[in-house]
Write an enzyme that holds these catalytic residues in place. Structure first.
Site, PDB file in Angstrom:
ATOM      1  N   LYS A 109       0.860  -1.181   0.000  1.00 32.31           N
ATOM      2  CA  LYS A 109       0.000   0.000   0.000  1.00 32.31           C
ATOM      3  C   LYS A 109       0.895   1.230   0.000  1.00 32.31           C
ATOM      4  CE  LYS A 109      -1.802   3.120   2.616  1.00 32.31           C
ATOM      5  NZ  LYS A 109      -1.966   4.172   1.628  1.00 32.31           N
ATOM      6  N   GLU A 161       9.306   1.196  11.297  1.00 35.21           N
ATOM      7  CA  GLU A 161      10.341   2.217  11.129  1.00 35.21           C
ATOM      8  C   GLU A 161       9.640   3.555  11.291  1.00 35.21           C
ATOM      9  OE1 GLU A 161      12.361   4.917  10.197  1.00 35.21           O
ATOM     10  OE2 GLU A 161      12.310   4.310   8.091  1.00 35.21           O
ATOM     11  N   CYS A 210      13.211  10.448   7.800  1.00 34.72           N
ATOM     12  CA  CYS A 210      13.171   9.961   9.191  1.00 34.72           C
ATOM     13  C   CYS A 210      14.554  10.069   9.816  1.00 34.72           C
ATOM     14  CB  CYS A 210      12.656   8.533   9.235  1.00 34.72           C
ATOM     15  SG  CYS A 210      13.490   7.449   8.070  1.00 34.72           S
ATOM     16  N   GLU A 221       9.924  15.544  16.497  1.00 34.47           N
ATOM     17  CA  GLU A 221      10.261  15.448  15.081  1.00 34.47           C
ATOM     18  C   GLU A 221       9.440  16.484  14.299  1.00 34.47           C
ATOM     19  OE1 GLU A 221       8.885  11.977  12.700  1.00 34.47           O
ATOM     20  OE2 GLU A 221      10.981  11.844  12.089  1.00 34.47           O
TER      21      GLU A 221
HETATM   22  P1  NAI Z   1       1.228   8.303   8.301  1.00 36.90           P
HETATM   23  O1  NAI Z   1       1.906   7.451   9.313  1.00 36.90           O
HETATM   24  O2  NAI Z   1      -0.229   8.597   8.489  1.00 36.90           O
HETATM   25  O3  NAI Z   1       1.382   7.629   6.836  1.00 36.90           O
HETATM   26  C1  NAI Z   1       2.283   6.606   6.491  1.00 36.90           C
HETATM   27  C2  NAI Z   1       1.557   5.488   5.759  1.00 36.90           C
HETATM   28  O4  NAI Z   1       0.619   4.891   6.667  1.00 36.90           O
HETATM   29  C3  NAI Z   1       0.734   5.945   4.552  1.00 36.90           C
HETATM   30  O5  NAI Z   1       0.792   4.965   3.539  1.00 36.90           O
HETATM   31  C4  NAI Z   1      -0.667   6.020   5.116  1.00 36.90           C
HETATM   32  O6  NAI Z   1      -1.671   5.858   4.132  1.00 36.90           O
HETATM   33  C5  NAI Z   1      -0.682   4.849   6.084  1.00 36.90           C
HETATM   34  N1  NAI Z   1      -1.692   4.937   7.134  1.00 36.90           N
HETATM   35  C6  NAI Z   1      -2.249   6.043   7.688  1.00 36.90           C
HETATM   36  N2  NAI Z   1      -3.169   5.712   8.609  1.00 36.90           N
HETATM   37  C7  NAI Z   1      -3.206   4.361   8.656  1.00 36.90           C
HETATM   38  C8  NAI Z   1      -3.946   3.420   9.420  1.00 36.90           C
HETATM   39  N3  NAI Z   1      -4.860   3.806  10.309  1.00 36.90           N
HETATM   40  N4  NAI Z   1      -3.696   2.097   9.218  1.00 36.90           N
HETATM   41  C9  NAI Z   1      -2.784   1.690   8.330  1.00 36.90           C
HETATM   42  N5  NAI Z   1      -2.058   2.537   7.575  1.00 36.90           N
HETATM   43  C10 NAI Z   1      -2.261   3.858   7.727  1.00 36.90           C
HETATM   44  O7  NAI Z   1       2.048   9.646   8.165  1.00 36.90           O
HETATM   45  P2  NAI Z   1       1.501  11.103   7.748  1.00 36.90           P
HETATM   46  O8  NAI Z   1       0.207  11.368   8.448  1.00 36.90           O
HETATM   47  O9  NAI Z   1       1.491  11.188   6.288  1.00 36.90           O
HETATM   48  O10 NAI Z   1       2.650  12.050   8.332  1.00 36.90           O
HETATM   49  C11 NAI Z   1       2.593  12.507   9.682  1.00 36.90           C
HETATM   50  C12 NAI Z   1       3.960  12.516  10.312  1.00 36.90           C
HETATM   51  O11 NAI Z   1       4.472  11.192  10.353  1.00 36.90           O
HETATM   52  C13 NAI Z   1       5.020  13.297   9.586  1.00 36.90           C
HETATM   53  O12 NAI Z   1       4.964  14.660   9.865  1.00 36.90           O
HETATM   54  C14 NAI Z   1       6.287  12.653  10.113  1.00 36.90           C
HETATM   55  O13 NAI Z   1       6.636  13.170  11.376  1.00 36.90           O
HETATM   56  C15 NAI Z   1       5.894  11.209  10.279  1.00 36.90           C
HETATM   57  N6  NAI Z   1       6.347  10.421   9.110  1.00 36.90           N
HETATM   58  C16 NAI Z   1       7.474   9.668   9.247  1.00 36.90           C
HETATM   59  C17 NAI Z   1       7.971   8.986   8.163  1.00 36.90           C
HETATM   60  C18 NAI Z   1       9.202   8.169   8.260  1.00 36.90           C
HETATM   61  O14 NAI Z   1       9.910   8.014   7.271  1.00 36.90           O
HETATM   62  N7  NAI Z   1       9.503   7.586   9.410  1.00 36.90           N
HETATM   63  C19 NAI Z   1       7.350   9.063   6.833  1.00 36.90           C
HETATM   64  C20 NAI Z   1       6.120   9.840   6.815  1.00 36.90           C
HETATM   65  C21 NAI Z   1       5.673  10.499   7.924  1.00 36.90           C
END
Ligand code: NAI
Ligand code: MG
Length: 477
Positions: free
Chosen positions: A171, A246, A280, A379
């Site tokens: 996904k 991660e 990250c 972060e």
């Molecule tokens: P997110 O954690 O919501 O999104 C990451 C992935 O998880 C996307 O594919 C999203 O569709 C999916 N996702 C979202 N809700 C879900 C659920 N309930 N069940 C299963 N999958 C789900 O991240 P978001 O909201 O885009 O970004 C928010 C913050 O997260 C950022 O500001 C940053 O601090 C952090 N982040 C960290 C990342 C990393 O590389 N460790 C990458 C992206 C965001």
């Protein structure tokens, strides 16, 4: 209008709904992807399961490796096309996008070589017995990835899973699914059997939740926010399957007074502005020994002020942030730090002709940041660097370990003893010594400690994460 991949079929969502694909550079919609449903997830999981007993499951390990090598070559043959797609979707500079596609190819090359090299073993046991340990795939593996490095992330998570012979369901993030869709077309052209890779696009709370909670999966790999990471672990627990998480970071650059300044400064600036800070592993804290704090931070400020932000075609140091939510989040951190009176030491510049509707933020260097300020602990996920002085080695270690995260760290000193002492005392999954490596490095085991998550990706260790063993005990008399 794009479709998603289930088995060997390119399909729309079961209910026909779609999501707009929006450019972060100008805020305009330019394409559509399916808004997948729980029913689509169910079909994808079944297709992955079926592949395990079909053409995919019957391949020799060496044949899996050969297909993966062909996939890597396909990616390289289409590097410019994939880079254009990635740059438009994420807003990142073309040079960065091209590099990301090279890294995607590297993941498939590296794990192609690994497909037939993680062996089982034989174990001495009671006389008259022969014991062997088989290495086997986990089964159906689910992969949920974020929007910051879409192409790299898909390589990082899928290549080891495919190398070990799993059936996979990916996904991609709803903001950035285009490179995954094009990649999957190329993978099929390269001979990947149907069902080995399935892609369901859509929202996290719909497709992501349905996939992570599906009783038919055997493993989840997730990269993203801590908030969703916790939900993923709960979903995994309900089905008693393993997950690799991660999550975030607040990685420190620890700079001692004998640092090689000329070498360190550009690397430190790049480690936070790269990908507009949406990494990250961004080096988001600059910890500097007090005796050189003013002079060193002044050098960093000088380089920081030269950072230029613009569209992919301008190909500057970084692009916009991903979407309106990220824009507001990063700007809020900057505004609050200013309101708290934390001094701004330098700002980068947004190109004058960058579209006003794009999500551009000014890279900002703050310092000295109080140790308890949000900027010192949380972060930001944007191009914001927090400088802080420390007194001595013990203080540096305490400060470096003083957040809830533990992903990366870097130590800068010409004193070899100190370099190793500090590297061993810092809580992190990777420590760089007189260098820094956010992203890339497919050979290097990577992952978090503390709230940065658990499990390991990259390197050979990733192959162990996505496989299991079976112990065979044979009495032969
Ligand atoms: P997110 O954690 O919501 O999104 C990451 C992935 O998880 C996307 O594919 C999203 O569709 C999916 N996702 C979202 N809700 C879900 C659920 N309930 N069940 C299963 N999958 C789900 O991240 P978001 O909201 O885009 O970004 C928010 C913050 O997260 C950022 O500001 C940053 O601090 C952090 N982040 C960290 C990342 C990393 O590389 N460790 C990458 C992206 C965001
Ligand atoms: Mg979210």
């Amino acid at each position: 209008m794009k479709n998603m991949l289930i088995g060997d079929q390119w399909v729309s969502a079961s209910d026909g709904r779609t999501l707009s694909v929006v450019s972060p550079s100008d805020g305009r919609a330019f394409d559509e992807i399916p808004r997948g449903t729980a029913q689509d997830v169910d079909r994808a999981v079944q297709a992955a399961r079926t592949s395990l007993t079909g053409a995919w499951g019957q391949l020799n390990a060496s044949e899996r490796g050969r297909i993966m090598m062909r996939i890597a070559q396909k990616v390289l043959d289409h590097e410019e096309e994939l880079a254009q797609i990635e740059a438009k979707d994420t807003g990142k500079p073309m040079t960065t996008a091209r590099n990301d596609i090279k890294v995607l190819a590297r993941y498939f090359e590296f794990y192609a070589g690994g497909a037939d090299k993680l062996h089982g073993e034989t174990i001495p046991f009671l006389n008259g017995h022969q014991v062997s340990l088989l290495r086997e795939p986990l089964g159906v593996t689910a992969h949920i990835i974020p929007w910051n490095y879409p192409a790299q992330m898909l390589g990082r998570t899928l290549a080891p899973a495919l190398a070990m012979g799993n059936g996979t369901v990916l996904k991609p993030a709803e903001d950035t699914s285009l490179s995954a869709i094009r990649f999957a077309e190329l993978a099929l052209e390269a001979g990947l059997p149907a069902g080995a890779l399935n892609i369901v696009t859509g929202l996290g709370e719909e497709v992501g939740a349905a996939l992570s909670g599906h009783p038919g999966i055997d493993f989840i790999s997730f990269t993203g926010s801590n908030e969703v990471g916790t939900l993923i672990q709960q979903a995994a627990a309900k089905n008693a399957v393993k997950c690799v998480l991660e999550l975030g970071g607040k990685s420190p650059q620890i700079v001692f007074d004998d640092v090689d300044v000329e070498r360190a400064v550009p690397i430190i600036v790049r480690a936070i502005v790269q990908n507009a800070g949406q990494t990250c592993t961004a080096g988001s804290r600059l910890l500097v020994q007090r005796s050189i704090y003013d002079s060193f931070v002044a050098k960093v400020a000088e380089a920081f002020a030269k950072v230029r932000v613009g569209t992919p075609e301008m190909d500057l140091d970084c692009g916009p942030v991903m979407n309106p939510a990220q824009h507001q989040r990063v700007q809020r951190y900057i505004d609050q730090a200013r309101e708290q009176g934390i001094p701004v030491l330098a700002e980068g510049q947004i190109a004058a002709d960058a579209p006003a509707t794009g999500h551009f933020v000014k890279p900002t260097l703050f310092g000295p940041v109080p140790r308890t300020a949000a900027l010192a602990c949380e972060e930001v996920f944007g191009p914001v660097l927090a400088a802080m002085p420390f007194e001595d080695e013990a203080d540096a270690i305490a400060l470096a370990n003083g957040t809830e995260y533990g992903l990366l760290a870097a130590v800068w000193t010409e004193n070899a003893g100190r370099l190793h002492r500090v590297a061993k005392s810092v809580k992190a999954g990777q420590v760089f010594m007189n260098c820094y490596g956010a992203g890339g490095g497919v050979e290097l085991p990577f992952g978090g400690t503390k709230r940065s998550g658990h499990g390991r990706e990259k390197g050979f260790l990733a192959l162990e994460e996505v496989s299991t063993t079976k112990t065979l005990v044979h009495y032969h008399g």
